[in-house]
Design an enzyme around this catalytic site. Structure first.
Site, PDB file in Angstrom:
ATOM      1  N   LYS A  11       0.832  -1.198   0.000  1.00  0.00           N
ATOM      2  CA  LYS A  11       0.000   0.000   0.000  1.00  0.00           C
ATOM      3  C   LYS A  11       0.867   1.248   0.000  1.00  0.00           C
ATOM      4  O   LYS A  11       2.042   1.231   0.403  1.00  0.00           O
ATOM      5  CB  LYS A  11      -0.947   0.018   1.203  1.00  0.00           C
ATOM      6  CG  LYS A  11      -0.272   0.199   2.575  1.00  0.00           C
ATOM      7  CD  LYS A  11      -0.082   1.642   2.988  1.00  0.00           C
ATOM      8  CE  LYS A  11       0.680   1.781   4.316  1.00  0.00           C
ATOM      9  NZ  LYS A  11       1.168   3.132   4.599  1.00  0.00           N
ATOM     10  N   ASP A 137      -2.491  -1.813  10.545  1.00  0.00           N
ATOM     11  CA  ASP A 137      -2.651  -1.814   9.089  1.00  0.00           C
ATOM     12  C   ASP A 137      -3.213  -3.123   8.539  1.00  0.00           C
ATOM     13  O   ASP A 137      -3.584  -3.193   7.366  1.00  0.00           O
ATOM     14  CB  ASP A 137      -1.302  -1.548   8.404  1.00  0.00           C
ATOM     15  CG  ASP A 137      -0.911  -0.082   8.417  1.00  0.00           C
ATOM     16  OD1 ASP A 137      -1.798   0.764   8.653  1.00  0.00           O
ATOM     17  OD2 ASP A 137       0.281   0.220   8.187  1.00  0.00           O
TER      18      ASP A 137
END
Length: 291
Positions: A11, A137
């Protein structure tokens, strides 16, 4: 099914704002997270002896309970009383300690893989609820796509898919201490410039890459770049070579650039390679859940 092979996608942060510091020391954030088509490869195999083991192509990575992959496997195997074990083989490509959620996305893949291997029938929501126990995350890495992350990063709101475009990802040969970055931010919190996260969300909804790049912002750049000026040099090089926008991801030191043309992106990659400023350099694309 005795084994499963998976891709764990990286990401980047299109926008990253820190809005406050909690009493427990954690930071409140508003971030726009975006998955890209840069990935680690994992193969998870059942083992009969009940052990949970791991191998990887990078010798410096831990392969014991310090690795989030092992923690993810242990979490599900313990919860569901599974008698068999697993061996996890990790082929690492995502830069390590680089603001790209590499460890978290690997853990997310292990949760997904163990769920499939042992037919646990956990939904995506179920896995996300367990993932937050491993790292803030991890739930996003299970969700993937374009999302607004709030709280300490665990409160997720899906956003419309971002416009697909070439993405150049560059990591210099330095390491950044996330703890040091946040300590530096705390010392100057009242004077930093905060990015317009709501404006970025509007740009994503409108599919306007140029406006999005103009509005991109990462509050942590203000403290990380003075500590590591090479980050600014890489950003400048990308912009000089045709990027519509370039920014540091997470707490750094990885820099990404968005391009409106693949030919420009390839040329920028060649130019950046010649500078010798980067250790890892990848040309990839935006991932969305409709891929």
């Amino acid at each position: 099914m005795d084994s499963i092979s998976l891709k764990a996608l990286a990401k980047i942060n299109i926008g990253l704002d820190v809005t406050g510091i909690r009493d427990d020391g954690y930071h409140e954030v508003r971030m726009i997270m975006q998955t890209v088509n840069l990935f680690d490869k994992l193969t998870i195999k059942k083992t009969a002896d009940g052990s949970i083991t791991m191998s990887t192509n990078l010798k410096f990575l831990p392969v014991d309970s310090d690795n989030l992959c092992i923690k993810a496997a242990e979490l599900l195997i313990k919860e569901f009383g599974i008698k068999e074990g697993v061996h996890i083989d990790l082929e690492k490509h995502i830069p390590v300690a680089a603001g790209m959620a590499g460890g978290s996305t690997d853990a997310a893949a292990v949760l997904f893989g163990v769920n499939k291997l042992f037919n646990l029938k956990l939904s995506k929501k179920d896995m996300m609820e367990r993932g937050v126990k491993i790292g803030a995350d991890v739930p996003y890495c299970i969700m993937r796509g374009t999302a607004l992350a709030e709280g300490i990063g665990e409160i997720l709101s899906p956003l419309p898919p971002m416009i697909k475009c070439p993405v150049l990802i560059a990591k210099p040969g330095i390491s950044v201490s996330t703890k040091q970055v946040y300590q530096s931010l705390d010392a100057c919190f009242d004077t930093v410039k905060h990015p317009d996260i709501d404006g970025l969300i509007s740009d994503i909804k409108a599919g306007d890459l140029k406006s999005l790049c103009n509005n991109m912002g990462n509050v942590l750049e203000e403290v990380t770049i003075p500590l590591h000026p090479i980050i600014a040099d890489i950003k400048a090089n990308m912009m000089e070579n045709g990027a519509v926008g370039a920014m540091m991801s997470g707490s750094g030191p990885t820099v990404f650039g968005f391009f409106d043309d693949n030919k420009k992106a390839k040329s920028a990659k060649e130019a950046l390679t010649k500078t010798g400023m980067v250790k890892q350099l990848y040309l990839t694309t935006i991932f969305n859940n409709k891929n």
